[in-house]
Design an enzyme around this catalytic site. Structure first.
Site, mmCIF file in Angstrom:
data_model
loop_
_atom_site.group_PDB
_atom_site.id
_atom_site.type_symbol
_atom_site.label_atom_id
_atom_site.label_comp_id
_atom_site.label_asym_id
_atom_site.label_seq_id
_atom_site.Cartn_x
_atom_site.Cartn_y
_atom_site.Cartn_z
ATOM 1 N N LEU A 89 17.902 10.912 29.701
ATOM 2 C CA LEU A 89 16.811 10.775 29.393
ATOM 3 C C LEU A 89 16.749 12.004 28.011
ATOM 4 C CD1 LEU A 89 13.940 10.950 30.122
ATOM 5 C CD2 LEU A 89 14.207 13.242 30.893
ATOM 6 N N VAL A 90 17.691 12.688 27.845
ATOM 7 C CA VAL A 90 17.741 13.509 26.613
ATOM 8 C C VAL A 90 19.110 13.476 25.858
ATOM 9 C CG1 VAL A 90 16.199 15.373 27.815
ATOM 10 C CG2 VAL A 90 18.620 15.826 27.924
ATOM 11 N N HIS A 116 25.461 9.509 32.699
ATOM 12 C CA HIS A 116 26.047 10.722 32.930
ATOM 13 C C HIS A 116 27.336 10.597 34.167
ATOM 14 C CE1 HIS A 116 26.609 14.591 35.408
ATOM 15 N NE2 HIS A 116 26.133 15.337 34.336
#
Length: 282
Positions: A214-215, A156
């Site tokens: 994470l996702v 990110h």
């Protein structure tokens, strides 16, 4: 539908799992819910509850799916109302960036309402964490490691100094001989252009893209695998590479979930050690 994990009847000991959240229901089940299930199994004497930090995701899930998820503030007020005395908070954040710092600040504002509070560390906190995460990722992607494929991981990114985790992760990959692994970010450095430039230095024919998050949520589906003009997939294809996208969040990897369990264990250990000397009316 996934258990929102925001029921009452918590008891006096709670483990609150805090995630940024995702509106991608399948990924939510495969990642966030999977982490929470592992936490619940590891600490049966604690009631496992969930909170998200993104108000947008909370709103979307409520309006679109009728799925109610507590914000951190709501979860803490729920714990206070239910008489929780020992509260352990385990975030699923990647690093101690702005989201994690905001979580800690919110928890500390409610600290006086509990006997003891302890906040666990994010995923990438120690050198050992980095080694374990990178080992999990390289093992998961070894099927693509044929000498002609560049494996690019999309993080990110943050404006906080915690963004240094990506540089360190890249250094450790190179030290381990994983010269065909490249880490970039959506919103910080290394940028997509920097990643493409590094890949061009090698003799690669194919590029595999996988989220270093994470996702596999909106960033993975749109910024990485989407067909927009600035997506990673489109950019690498226009640079002449065959591109394969893997929509798999880190939370799907058991070895990643083990790290969160270990961090929660440390938080609970600290919580219980400190509570033995705490006055009951604290």
């Amino acid at each position: 539908m996934e258990n929102p994990r925001n029921q009452n009847g918590i008891g006096t000991k709670e483990l609150l799992a805090v995630s940024f959240g995702t509106s991608y229901r399948e990924s939510l089940g495969l990642t966030i819910d999977a982490v929470e299930q592992d936490l619940e199994k590891a600490f049966p004497s604690y009631s496992l509850r969930r909170a998200f930090t993104s108000p947008t995701i909370i709103r979307v899930l409520k309006e679109r799916d009728g799925l109610g998820i507590d914000s951190v503030e709501e979860a803490l007020l729920r714990a206070e109302k239910n008489g929780v005395r020992m509260l352990a908070v385990q975030p699923t954040h990647m690093m101690s960036g702005l989201e994690y710092q905001g979580l800690v600040k919110t928890v500390r504002a409610h600290e006086a309402s509990f006997l003891k509070v302890s906040v666990g560390a994010p995923l990438l906190s120690t050198r050992d964490d980095f080694q374990r995460v990178l080992q999990a990722v390289t093992e998961d992607t070894e099927q693509y490691d044929d000498g002609r494929t560049a494996i690019c991981l999309m993080g990110h990114g943050t404006t906080d100094r915690a963004n240094e985790v990506y540089e360190l992760a890249q250094e450790l990959l190179f030290e381990a001989g994983c010269d065909n692994y490249f880490i970039g970010t959506v919103e910080a450095d290394p940028t997509l252009d920097q990643v493409v430039s590094k890949v061009r230095e090698g003799d690669y024919k194919r590029v595999v893209l996988q989220p270093f998050m994470l996702v596999a949520g909106d960033h993975a589906n749109q910024d990485m695998a989407g067909m927009g003009s600035h997506s990673w997939k489109r950019t690498f294809e226009e640079a002449g590479y065959e591109v394969h996208c893997v929509l798999k969040g880190l939370g799907q990897l058991p070895k990643i979930r083990e790290i969160f369990v270990d961090h929660a264990r440390e938080a609970i250990k600290k919580l219980e050690a400190e509570s033995t000397n705490a006055p009951e009316n604290a």
